[in-house]
Design a protein around this motif. Structure first.
Motif, PDB file in Angstrom:
ATOM      1  N   ASP A  20      32.855  44.936  11.684  1.00 57.57           N
ATOM      2  CA  ASP A  20      34.222  45.219  12.069  1.00 57.57           C
ATOM      3  C   ASP A  20      34.214  46.314  13.139  1.00 57.57           C
ATOM      4  OD1 ASP A  20      36.904  45.570  12.185  1.00 57.57           O
ATOM      5  OD2 ASP A  20      37.181  46.066  10.062  1.00 57.57           O
ATOM      6  N   ASN A  21      34.313  45.883  14.395  1.00 57.10           N
ATOM      7  CA  ASN A  21      34.391  46.821  15.521  1.00 57.10           C
ATOM      8  C   ASN A  21      33.223  47.817  15.536  1.00 57.10           C
ATOM      9  OD1 ASN A  21      35.600  47.646  17.847  1.00 57.10           O
ATOM     10  ND2 ASN A  21      37.069  49.009  16.833  1.00 57.10           N
ATOM     11  N   VAL A  22      32.015  47.297  15.397  1.00 58.60           N
ATOM     12  CA  VAL A  22      30.836  48.171  15.237  1.00 58.60           C
ATOM     13  C   VAL A  22      30.264  48.595  16.598  1.00 58.60           C
ATOM     14  CG1 VAL A  22      28.443  48.267  14.402  1.00 58.60           C
ATOM     15  CG2 VAL A  22      30.245  47.266  12.970  1.00 58.60           C
ATOM     16  N   VAL A  23      30.089  49.900  16.727  1.00 61.95           N
ATOM     17  CA  VAL A  23      29.472  50.470  17.923  1.00 61.95           C
ATOM     18  C   VAL A  23      28.127  51.066  17.527  1.00 61.95           C
ATOM     19  CG1 VAL A  23      29.645  52.298  19.668  1.00 61.95           C
ATOM     20  CG2 VAL A  23      31.674  50.958  19.036  1.00 61.95           C
ATOM     21  N   GLY A  39      21.232  56.963  22.474  1.00 62.42           N
ATOM     22  CA  GLY A  39      21.500  57.909  23.564  1.00 62.42           C
ATOM     23  C   GLY A  39      22.723  57.455  24.333  1.00 62.42           C
ATOM     24  N   GLU A  40      22.556  57.317  25.639  1.00 61.20           N
ATOM     25  CA  GLU A  40      23.685  56.899  26.494  1.00 61.20           C
ATOM     26  C   GLU A  40      23.913  55.387  26.424  1.00 61.20           C
ATOM     27  OE1 GLU A  40      25.605  59.122  28.879  1.00 61.20           O
ATOM     28  OE2 GLU A  40      24.892  60.161  27.081  1.00 61.20           O
ATOM     29  N   ALA A  41      22.893  54.667  25.982  1.00 62.30           N
ATOM     30  CA  ALA A  41      22.979  53.194  26.031  1.00 62.30           C
ATOM     31  C   ALA A  41      23.796  52.660  24.860  1.00 62.30           C
ATOM     32  CB  ALA A  41      21.576  52.604  26.015  1.00 62.30           C
ATOM     33  N   ARG A  42      24.863  51.932  25.177  1.00 63.23           N
ATOM     34  CA  ARG A  42      25.710  51.332  24.148  1.00 63.23           C
ATOM     35  C   ARG A  42      25.166  49.929  23.871  1.00 63.23           C
ATOM     36  NH1 ARG A  42      31.903  51.715  22.672  1.00 63.23           N
ATOM     37  NH2 ARG A  42      31.462  53.927  22.780  1.00 63.23           N
ATOM     38  N   VAL A  43      24.471  49.797  22.745  1.00 63.54           N
ATOM     39  CA  VAL A  43      23.771  48.539  22.447  1.00 63.54           C
ATOM     40  C   VAL A  43      24.702  47.532  21.773  1.00 63.54           C
ATOM     41  CG1 VAL A  43      21.841  47.550  21.172  1.00 63.54           C
ATOM     42  CG2 VAL A  43      21.566  49.724  22.319  1.00 63.54           C
ATOM     43  N   LEU A  44      25.613  48.007  20.918  1.00 63.29           N
ATOM     44  CA  LEU A  44      26.665  47.135  20.373  1.00 63.29           C
ATOM     45  C   LEU A  44      28.005  47.747  20.748  1.00 63.29           C
ATOM     46  CD1 LEU A  44      25.361  46.228  16.790  1.00 63.29           C
ATOM     47  CD2 LEU A  44      25.007  44.986  18.933  1.00 63.29           C
ATOM     48  N   ASN A  45      28.836  46.906  21.348  1.00 65.05           N
ATOM     49  CA  ASN A  45      30.038  47.430  21.992  1.00 65.05           C
ATOM     50  C   ASN A  45      31.298  46.951  21.263  1.00 65.05           C
ATOM     51  OD1 ASN A  45      31.571  48.666  23.892  1.00 65.05           O
ATOM     52  ND2 ASN A  45      31.293  47.074  25.462  1.00 65.05           N
ATOM     53  N   GLY A  46      31.466  47.436  20.026  1.00 68.90           N
ATOM     54  CA  GLY A  46      32.651  47.017  19.269  1.00 68.90           C
ATOM     55  C   GLY A  46      32.483  45.605  18.730  1.00 68.90           C
ATOM     56  N   LEU A  47      31.358  45.366  18.068  1.00 69.58           N
ATOM     57  CA  LEU A  47      31.026  44.007  17.604  1.00 69.58           C
ATOM     58  C   LEU A  47      31.887  43.582  16.410  1.00 69.58           C
ATOM     59  CD1 LEU A  47      29.103  41.525  17.695  1.00 69.58           C
ATOM     60  CD2 LEU A  47      27.669  42.732  16.041  1.00 69.58           C
ATOM     61  N   VAL A  57      30.554  47.978   8.566  1.00 70.51           N
ATOM     62  CA  VAL A  57      29.838  46.736   8.240  1.00 70.51           C
ATOM     63  C   VAL A  57      30.059  46.470   6.753  1.00 70.51           C
ATOM     64  CG1 VAL A  57      27.592  45.587   8.111  1.00 70.51           C
ATOM     65  CG2 VAL A  57      28.054  47.215   9.965  1.00 70.51           C
ATOM     66  N   TYR A  58      30.476  45.261   6.431  1.00 67.09           N
ATOM     67  CA  TYR A  58      30.637  44.884   5.023  1.00 67.09           C
ATOM     68  C   TYR A  58      29.574  43.870   4.641  1.00 67.09           C
ATOM     69  CZ  TYR A  58      35.299  46.914   5.470  1.00 67.09           C
ATOM     70  OH  TYR A  58      36.336  47.782   5.693  1.00 67.09           O
ATOM     71  N   VAL A  59      28.983  44.057   3.475  1.00 70.00           N
ATOM     72  CA  VAL A  59      28.043  43.077   2.925  1.00 70.00           C
ATOM     73  C   VAL A  59      28.487  42.781   1.499  1.00 70.00           C
ATOM     74  CG1 VAL A  59      25.672  42.664   2.178  1.00 70.00           C
ATOM     75  CG2 VAL A  59      26.102  43.733   4.391  1.00 70.00           C
ATOM     76  N   ALA A  60      28.664  41.506   1.199  1.00 71.81           N
ATOM     77  CA  ALA A  60      29.126  41.081  -0.129  1.00 71.81           C
ATOM     78  C   ALA A  60      30.385  41.847  -0.549  1.00 71.81           C
ATOM     79  CB  ALA A  60      27.997  41.246  -1.156  1.00 71.81           C
ATOM     80  N   LYS A  94      24.622  41.801  26.376  1.00 71.43           N
ATOM     81  CA  LYS A  94      25.037  43.191  26.545  1.00 71.43           C
ATOM     82  C   LYS A  94      25.865  43.708  25.365  1.00 71.43           C
ATOM     83  CE  LYS A  94      24.891  43.057  31.578  1.00 71.43           C
ATOM     84  NZ  LYS A  94      24.888  41.619  31.922  1.00 71.43           N
ATOM     85  N   GLY A  95      25.384  43.415  24.156  1.00 69.75           N
ATOM     86  CA  GLY A  95      26.021  43.983  22.967  1.00 69.75           C
ATOM     87  C   GLY A  95      27.336  43.354  22.579  1.00 69.75           C
ATOM     88  N   GLU A  96      27.635  42.201  23.160  1.00 68.40           N
ATOM     89  CA  GLU A  96      28.896  41.523  22.815  1.00 68.40           C
ATOM     90  C   GLU A  96      28.643  40.047  22.594  1.00 68.40           C
ATOM     91  OE1 GLU A  96      31.922  44.219  25.494  1.00 68.40           O
ATOM     92  OE2 GLU A  96      31.091  42.378  26.323  1.00 68.40           O
ATOM     93  N   ILE A  97      29.513  39.444  21.800  1.00 67.39           N
ATOM     94  CA  ILE A  97      29.444  37.994  21.651  1.00 67.39           C
ATOM     95  C   ILE A  97      30.159  37.378  22.846  1.00 67.39           C
ATOM     96  CG2 ILE A  97      30.178  36.026  20.271  1.00 67.39           C
ATOM     97  CD1 ILE A  97      29.984  37.841  17.805  1.00 67.39           C
ATOM     98  N   VAL A  98      29.398  36.632  23.628  1.00 65.30           N
ATOM     99  CA  VAL A  98      29.991  35.967  24.789  1.00 65.30           C
ATOM    100  C   VAL A  98      30.660  34.669  24.345  1.00 65.30           C
ATOM    101  CG1 VAL A  98      29.459  34.844  26.994  1.00 65.30           C
ATOM    102  CG2 VAL A  98      28.268  36.957  26.338  1.00 65.30           C
ATOM    103  N   GLU A  99      29.991  33.994  23.421  1.00 67.75           N
ATOM    104  CA  GLU A  99      30.467  32.668  23.014  1.00 67.75           C
ATOM    105  C   GLU A  99      29.801  32.286  21.708  1.00 67.75           C
ATOM    106  OE1 GLU A  99      29.953  29.875  26.158  1.00 67.75           O
ATOM    107  OE2 GLU A  99      30.733  28.204  24.979  1.00 67.75           O
ATOM    108  N   GLU A 100      30.502  31.570  20.862  1.00 66.95           N
ATOM    109  CA  GLU A 100      29.882  31.062  19.639  1.00 66.95           C
ATOM    110  C   GLU A 100      30.464  29.710  19.307  1.00 66.95           C
ATOM    111  OE1 GLU A 100      30.951  33.158  15.976  1.00 66.95           O
ATOM    112  OE2 GLU A 100      32.247  34.408  17.208  1.00 66.95           O
TER     113      GLU A 100
END
Ligand SMILES: Nc1ncnc2c1ncn2[C@@H]1O[C@H](COP(=O)(O)OP(=O)(O)OP(=O)(O)O)[C@@H](O)[C@H]1O
Length: 254
Positions: free
Chosen positions: A9-12, A16-24, A62-65, A226-232
């Motif tokens: 849920d909106n995971v960042v 360091g400076e690199a944003r690997v997950l951008n509000g996933l 992040v939610y699990v079960a 780039k840390g985002e879902i482009v398409e699924e």
């Protein structure tokens, strides 16, 4: 719709400076088989490592079960999770890495029984029976007394799968499980994963570069960049008629 077994849920996540997950935002249903594909460095492994509690998140939940993974509910608020909570939550998941990560000084059998004995509290006999069961499942019954160095890469990876399964997780995470293998050993590992994919109750989240395999076993394929879902979407559509130019370029369809 059922409550998802995994939800970002909106995971960042930053290194360091690199944003690997951008509000996933990503939700996976119980029993679903989902493959994540995408260019190198797009954050695919990071998603799995966050789930396995190997990497903390910077914000979001992040939610699990149905429970927050990196947080605990206290007096109606979400507080950072305790080590105990993380330990308990990890039991929902098993992970298989690119580099098998077996304990080199332990036999195959002990590699598999170690966590069921020490984490789940099984007796040695119960754990040994469980090891037999999962070794049979991955086709390595005759190798229980060997050490990892006496096995091929493909066999070691099958032991790693048996070891993860022996904890009876509801979710299996595979992080490029065949990338470190010689080409002739890839098939035997994919065959085992394919067998697991036919189990209705097991949730499977796989990062792979094996596109044909992803197409065969997945209910859904998620393309990351780039840390985002482009398409699924369902594998047939995503692999043959993707909407997005970035997906087409990655799959070399244009
Ligand atoms: N522990 C770390 N410290 C710093 N940077 C990291 C760390 N782990 C990953 N990264 C960086 O985060 C980005 C995403 O890494 P990640 O491993 O999730 O990508 P990936 O999509 O799985 O790539 P690949 O297909 O190459 O495995 C990369 O740029 C990587 O260099």
């Amino acid at each position: 719709m059922n409550t998802p077994i995994i939800r970002f849920d909106n995971v960042v996540k930053q290194f360091g400076e690199a944003r690997v997950l951008n509000g996933l935002n990503l939700a996976i249903e119980a029993g679903e088989k989902v493959t994540i594909i995408g260019p190198s460095g797009s954050g695919k492994s990071t998603v799995l490592r966050i789930l396995m509690t190997l990497e903390p998140i910077d914000s979001g939940v992040v939610y699990v079960a149905g429970q927050p993974l990196w947080h605990e509910q206290k007096a109606g608020a979400l507080m950072p999770a305790s080590a105990r909570h993380l330990h308990d939550m990890r039991k929902h998941m098993g992970m298989v890495f690119q580099q098998f990560n077996l304990f080199p000084h332990m036999t195959v059998r002990r590699n598999i029984t170690e966590a069921p004995i020490h984490v789940l509290g099984l007796s040695k006999q119960e754990a040994n029976e469980r090891a037999e069961h999962y070794l049979a499942l991955v086709g390595l019954t005759d190798h229980a007394d060997k050490f990892p160095r006496q096995l091929s890469g493909g066999q070691q990876q099958r032991v790693a799968i048996a070891r993860a399964l022996a904890m009876k997780p509801r979710i299996m995470l595979f992080d490029e499980p065949t990338s470190a293998l010689d080409p002739e050993l890839v098939g035997e590992v994919l065959q085992v994963i394919q067998r697991l994919a036919s189990e209705d109750d097991l949730t499977l989240l796989l990062v792979t570069h094996e596109m044909q395999f992803a197409r065969e076993i997945s209910d859904r394929v998620v393309f990351f960049d780039k840390g985002e879902i482009v398409e699924e979407g369902d594998p047939e559509t995503l692999f043959t008629a993707p909407r997005e130019a970035r997906t087409r370029a990655f799959l070399k369809l244009t």
